[in-house]
Design an enzyme around this catalytic site. Sequence first.
Site, short mmCIF file in Angstrom:
data_model
loop_
_atom_site.label_atom_id
_atom_site.label_comp_id
_atom_site.label_asym_id
_atom_site.label_seq_id
_atom_site.Cartn_x
_atom_site.Cartn_y
_atom_site.Cartn_z
CB SER A 144 99.42 75.49 2.03
OG SER A 144 98.26 76.05 2.62
CE1 TYR A 158 101.09 80.42 0.61
CE2 TYR A 158 98.97 79.54 1.27
CZ TYR A 158 100.33 79.65 1.46
OH TYR A 158 100.93 78.98 2.50
N1 LIG Z 1 102.05 79.81 8.67
C1 LIG Z 1 101.07 79.13 8.11
O1 LIG Z 1 99.89 79.21 8.55
C2 LIG Z 1 101.34 78.23 6.95
C3 LIG Z 1 100.31 77.34 6.58
C4 LIG Z 1 100.53 76.48 5.51
C5 LIG Z 1 101.74 76.53 4.83
N2 LIG Z 1 102.71 77.39 5.22
C6 LIG Z 1 103.95 77.38 4.45
O2 LIG Z 1 105.04 77.13 5.31
C7 LIG Z 1 106.22 77.74 4.78
C8 LIG Z 1 106.85 78.63 5.84
O3 LIG Z 1 105.89 79.59 6.22
P1 LIG Z 1 106.01 80.47 7.55
O4 LIG Z 1 104.63 80.64 8.05
O5 LIG Z 1 107.06 79.93 8.43
O6 LIG Z 1 106.47 81.85 6.90
P2 LIG Z 1 107.29 83.09 7.54
O7 LIG Z 1 107.09 83.15 9.00
O8 LIG Z 1 106.92 84.26 6.70
O9 LIG Z 1 108.81 82.68 7.26
C9 LIG Z 1 109.21 82.55 5.93
C10 LIG Z 1 110.63 82.07 5.86
O10 LIG Z 1 110.96 81.92 4.47
C11 LIG Z 1 112.01 82.81 4.16
N3 LIG Z 1 111.80 83.39 2.84
C12 LIG Z 1 110.77 84.17 2.43
N4 LIG Z 1 110.98 84.56 1.17
C13 LIG Z 1 112.16 84.01 0.79
C14 LIG Z 1 112.94 84.05 -0.39
N5 LIG Z 1 112.54 84.75 -1.47
N6 LIG Z 1 114.10 83.38 -0.43
C15 LIG Z 1 114.54 82.69 0.65
N7 LIG Z 1 113.86 82.62 1.80
C16 LIG Z 1 112.69 83.28 1.86
C17 LIG Z 1 112.04 83.87 5.24
O11 LIG Z 1 113.37 84.35 5.38
P3 LIG Z 1 113.77 85.91 5.23
O12 LIG Z 1 113.08 86.65 6.33
O13 LIG Z 1 115.25 85.88 5.36
O14 LIG Z 1 113.31 86.34 3.87
C18 LIG Z 1 111.59 83.06 6.46
O15 LIG Z 1 112.68 82.38 7.04
C19 LIG Z 1 105.77 78.50 3.52
O16 LIG Z 1 106.02 77.71 2.38
C20 LIG Z 1 104.28 78.68 3.74
O17 LIG Z 1 103.56 78.81 2.54
C21 LIG Z 1 102.54 78.25 6.26
#
Ligand SMILES: NC(=O)c1ccc[n+]([C@@H]2O[C@H](COP(=O)([O-])OP(=O)(O)OC[C@H]3O[C@@H](n4cnc5c(N)ncnc54)[C@H](OP(=O)(O)O)[C@@H]3O)[C@@H](O)[C@H]2O)c1
Length: 249
Positions: A144, A158
């Site tokens: 991130s 985070y």
């Molecule tokens: N969105 C942003 O603005 C942003 C920005 C920078 C970085 N990121 C990074 O991008 C990645 C994905 O983020 P996102 O925004 O797509 O998040 P999200 O919409 O909350 O989706 C998270 C995904 O990870 C899975 N997950 C969560 N906890 C888990 C666990 N304990 N074990 C296995 N799977 C798990 C969830 O599956 P379940 O529902 O089955 O638990 C879901 O498929 C993360 O590493 C986040 O830090 C996001």
Amino acid sequence: MSNTSTLAGKAALVTGASRGIGAAIARRLAADGAAVAITYSASPEKAQEVVKSIEAAGGKAIAIQADAADAVAVRAAVARAATELGGLDILVNNAGVAIMAPLADLSEADFDKTFAINVKALFVASQEAANYLPQGGRIIHIGSVNSDSAPFPGLSAYSMSKGAVAGMNRAMARDLGPRGITVNNIQPGPVDTDLNPATGPFADTLRGLMALGRYGSGEEIAGLVSYLVGPEGSYVTGANLKIDGGFDV
Ligand SMILES: NC(=O)c1ccc[n+]([C@@H]2O[C@H](COP(=O)([O-])OP(=O)(O)OC[C@H]3O[C@@H](n4cnc5c(N)ncnc54)[C@H](OP(=O)(O)O)[C@@H]3O)[C@@H](O)[C@H]2O)c1
């Protein structure tokens, strides 16, 4: 399937791909021709939707339940993906959580959970995947922009976790470079998902920080993954790559 099929014959594992950025990455790698395994923890129906959408487009996909906080489950998921897909060429460490609270309110349990899912699971999955990855193999971490910037309060745990990913990424690239395996960390800015909805409480603040003034999409992140894991990405390793609409420039 895409016309180019740059990943034909390859097998990929994307962690945390039942929703959000991970689901977009899984769909893109499948469209590029890879057979794809995804993990999830709490959303089996959503995981099945991703599998079915890939199959409907002519691809191959399997879903594996594996809580990223459970190192034994993470190792087992990597091994199962390699067995069921007939090998493993690409690992995308995407699963992550964002527990945000002021310093005084963040518990040690919050810190430990953040570290387990956002850092230790990436280490464990990469270590296990290294048993299978061939010459030309690829590891991608999803970090991130918050590794380097904290634009509002509440990000201690985070930001710590994403900073750790950036450091681990460089070191892992050194360890696996001699085997011809590349390791890179993609650092998104705000992307419209359940974790950070474009309609959420921080959204206007975040939009104001970006040169482009808008959230990114999972598909935009997936495009960079596709490049890095494809043949054209072969000389990129150890990089911490921001893809953030000009966040805080
Ligand atoms: N969105 C942003 O603005 C942003 C920005 C920078 C970085 N990121 C990074 O991008 C990645 C994905 O983020 P996102 O925004 O797509 O998040 P999200 O919409 O909350 O989706 C998270 C995904 O990870 C899975 N997950 C969560 N906890 C888990 C666990 N304990 N074990 C296995 N799977 C798990 C969830 O599956 P379940 O529902 O089955 O638990 C879901 O498929 C993360 O590493 C986040 O830090 C996001």
